[in-house]
Design an enzyme around this catalytic site. Structure first.
Site, PDB file in Angstrom:
ATOM      1  N   ASP A 207     -47.307 -42.970  35.286  1.00  0.00           N
ATOM      2  CA  ASP A 207     -48.768 -43.044  35.286  1.00  0.00           C
ATOM      3  C   ASP A 207     -49.325 -43.614  36.596  1.00  0.00           C
ATOM      4  O   ASP A 207     -48.568 -43.930  37.519  1.00  0.00           O
ATOM      5  CB  ASP A 207     -49.201 -43.904  34.082  1.00  0.00           C
ATOM      6  CG  ASP A 207     -50.442 -43.357  33.415  1.00  0.00           C
ATOM      7  OD1 ASP A 207     -51.251 -42.715  34.094  1.00  0.00           O
ATOM      8  OD2 ASP A 207     -50.618 -43.603  32.207  1.00  0.00           O
ATOM      9  N   ASP A 272     -57.831 -37.959  30.751  1.00  0.00           N
ATOM     10  CA  ASP A 272     -57.276 -37.934  29.390  1.00  0.00           C
ATOM     11  C   ASP A 272     -58.034 -36.982  28.470  1.00  0.00           C
ATOM     12  O   ASP A 272     -59.268 -36.990  28.418  1.00  0.00           O
ATOM     13  CB  ASP A 272     -57.304 -39.349  28.800  1.00  0.00           C
ATOM     14  CG  ASP A 272     -56.220 -40.218  29.421  1.00  0.00           C
ATOM     15  OD1 ASP A 272     -55.599 -39.786  30.414  1.00  0.00           O
ATOM     16  OD2 ASP A 272     -56.002 -41.329  28.908  1.00  0.00           O
TER      17      ASP A 272
HETATM   18  C1  GAL Z   1     -53.248 -42.826  30.630  1.00  0.00           C
HETATM   19  C2  GAL Z   1     -52.544 -41.487  30.430  1.00  0.00           C
HETATM   20  C3  GAL Z   1     -52.388 -41.277  28.957  1.00  0.00           C
HETATM   21  C4  GAL Z   1     -51.577 -42.418  28.369  1.00  0.00           C
HETATM   22  C5  GAL Z   1     -52.217 -43.740  28.698  1.00  0.00           C
HETATM   23  C6  GAL Z   1     -51.358 -44.909  28.288  1.00  0.00           C
HETATM   24  O1  GAL Z   1     -53.386 -43.056  31.983  1.00  0.00           O
HETATM   25  O2  GAL Z   1     -53.302 -40.480  30.997  1.00  0.00           O
HETATM   26  O3  GAL Z   1     -51.766 -40.048  28.693  1.00  0.00           O
HETATM   27  O4  GAL Z   1     -50.284 -42.366  28.876  1.00  0.00           O
HETATM   28  O5  GAL Z   1     -52.464 -43.858  30.071  1.00  0.00           O
HETATM   29  O6  GAL Z   1     -51.940 -46.116  28.607  1.00  0.00           O
END
Ligand code: GAL
Length: 494
Positions: A207, A272
């Site tokens: 991430d 997201d």
């Molecule tokens: C976001 C990501 C999500 C999930 C989340 C967890 O940045 O896009 O899919 O992994 O973090 O905190």
């Protein structure tokens, strides 16, 4: 001056001739350091240089005592296995459970993937997302699995996941912390990659939260991912095991479709996803402009599936699944399988759609050939491109999306798709009703596509179109008889 020319002397004409593998031109006198060379001198000179170059090269290739007969191109290079040729399929904890996860939930889902027929349909990853660890690394600097959520330990968990026939996925972040403020991997890339491998994971989602200051990064955002990509490659070389499949989660911020193929096998293209049509349409719109970037070993990741979640209707869920599959996105289920309805499972296991996502012969996905509601190339998050096509192992794929709030007849000329041959007719297979819908000649209309619904068609060449169809070209512009008559200029007569 190049190294070669300094070795051979200062005469550019001489070195140019030698570089080109020829003696210097005869009849032309070469002057070096004020001395006039005779023709004989020049030939000797040329031969001496040729012999010494050959000797130097021989010594370099076969040093004294060497027994090898063929020099490997890169002696230190160890071949690393390539993973992730096709889009990943599986289940991930995040969309339904966020941080509320533990080993029982994960194993229960692995089991459900088998019982519900998802494993048979090709879903072969069980992936843990954020929040699996303690908030702090241990005294040695290692990430520690949460004692409450994963009391049996990660190795134990992945052993069970593997025993059920799945691969296992884990998550980390390219910054100091994950998005939920658990330890990230920045400056711990090699250590963490090793830990994930020792824990038995096969796949890493990586991430983009908690970005270190520029003064530390120096390489920019891309550099954060390069660090882990390098660590994964190094580990694969030293361990002899396959590299972790690397799924970059950079939300499309720095155009990862331009650079992430070098580092990993998929890259998120957008922020997201949410379980509603607005979010799905938005992701479709953004991806319509970069759909060309997916191919074997590198895929645009449209984010994890929301089928079975939130406000998505049956038709919207089918559209969501079709777009993700046909654009060759990873297909990672994000729903609570304990509560999944038959409709959810029916959508997720549509084998004719999955077959295109997992096409072993054609790696590219569908791209738009006409926007429809909007003029072509319009960026509109509510009304994205509607008419798409692409190649597949078994024929041409057509995807039609009704972005309107009422049913729509959707007509296209076959040759609007670059993958269709003019002058041929095509059988039409509907990949959702699983029926053959006759033979299309020149045009096809998908009737009454429901609001926010989709038509997914497989067109197969069925031979020449019937004789004598007019006009002689479907696309009239510049349609020209061999005698020079242009049909677009006599349109009224046709
Ligand atoms: C976001 C990501 C999500 C999930 C989340 C967890 O940045 O896009 O899919 O992994 O973090 O905190």
């Amino acid at each position: 001056m190049s190294e070669k020319s300094s070795l051979l002397g200062n005469s550019p004409a001489f070195s140019a001739a030698v570089e080109a593998g020829q003696p210097p031109e005869s009849g032309e006198e070469l002057i070096t350091k004020g001395r006039r060379w005779s023709k004989q001198d020049r030939i000797w000179n040329f031969l001496i240089v040729l012999c010494s170059t050959a000797a130097i090269l021989t010594i370099a290739y076969f040093p004294p005592g060497s027994t090898r007969s063929v020099r490997p191109s890169h002696p230190a290079e160890v071949e690393v296995e390539r993973v992730g040729r096709l889009p990943a399929m599986g289940w991930n904890t995040w969309n339904s459970f966020w941080c509320d996860i533990d080993e029982t939930l994960v194993l229960e889902h692995a089991q459900l993937m088998k019982t519900l027929g998802l494993a048979d349909a090709g879903y072969n990853h069980v992936n843990i997302d954020d929040c699996y660890s303690e908030k702090k690394r241990d005294a040695d600097g290692n990430i520690v699995a949460s004692a409450i959520k994963f009391p049996s330990g990660m190795k134990n968990l992945t052993d069970q996941i593997h025993a059920m026939g799945f691969k296992a996925g884990i998550y980390s972040d390219s910054g100091w912390f994950t998005c939920q403020m658990y330890p990230g991997s920045f400056q711990n890339e090699a250590r963490d990659a090793k830990l994930f491998q020792d824990w038995g994971f096969d796949y890493l989602k990586y991430d983009s939260c908690t970005v270190p200051f520029d003064g530390l990064l120096k390489e920019g955002q891309v550099g954060k991912f390069k660090r882990m990509a390098n660590a994964i490659q190094e580990l694969a070389k030293t361990s002899g095991k396959p590299p972790l499949q690397f799924s970059l989660c950079q939300w499309g911020w720095e155009q990862p479709w331009l650079w992430a193929r070098e580092f990993g096998q998929s890259w998120r293209t957008t922020g997201d996803i949410e379980a509603n049509w607005r979010s799905v349409a938005n992701i479709i719109n953004r991806n319509s402009f970069i759909a060309w970037a997916s191919d074997f070993y590198g895929h645009n990741d449209l984010d994890m599936l929301e089928i079975g979640n939130g406000e998505l209707t049956y038709e919207e869920s089918k559209t969501h699944f079709t777009v993700w599959a046909l654009l060759k996105s990873p297909l990672l289920i994000g729903t609570d399988l304990r509560r999944a309805t038959n409709q959810t499972i029916e959508i997720l296991t549509n084998r004719e759609i999955i077959a295109i996502n997992q096409d072993p012969v054609v790696g590219t996905g569908v791209t738009p050939f006409r926007w429809g509601v909007n003029p072509d190339w319009t960026f509109d998050n509510t009304h994205p491109a509607q008419y798409w096509s692409g190649k597949s192992e078994n024929g041409t794929i057509i995807m039609l999306i009704n972005t309107l709030d009422e049913p729509q007849n959707m007509t296209f000329k076959l040759v609007e798709s670059p993958w269709i041959r003019a002058g041929r007719q095509y059988t039409v297979r509907d990949l959702w009703t699983h029926t053959d819908n006759g033979t299309a000649v020149r045009n096809f209309t998908a009737k009454a596509v429901p609001p926010h619904g989709v038509a997914a068609l497989l067109l197969k060449d069925a031979g020449d179109e019937p004789e004598g169809i007019y006009p002689p070209c479907v696309e009239l512009e510049w349609c020209t008889h061999r005698n020079g008559t242009r049909y677009d200029q006599m349109e009224s007569e046709l």
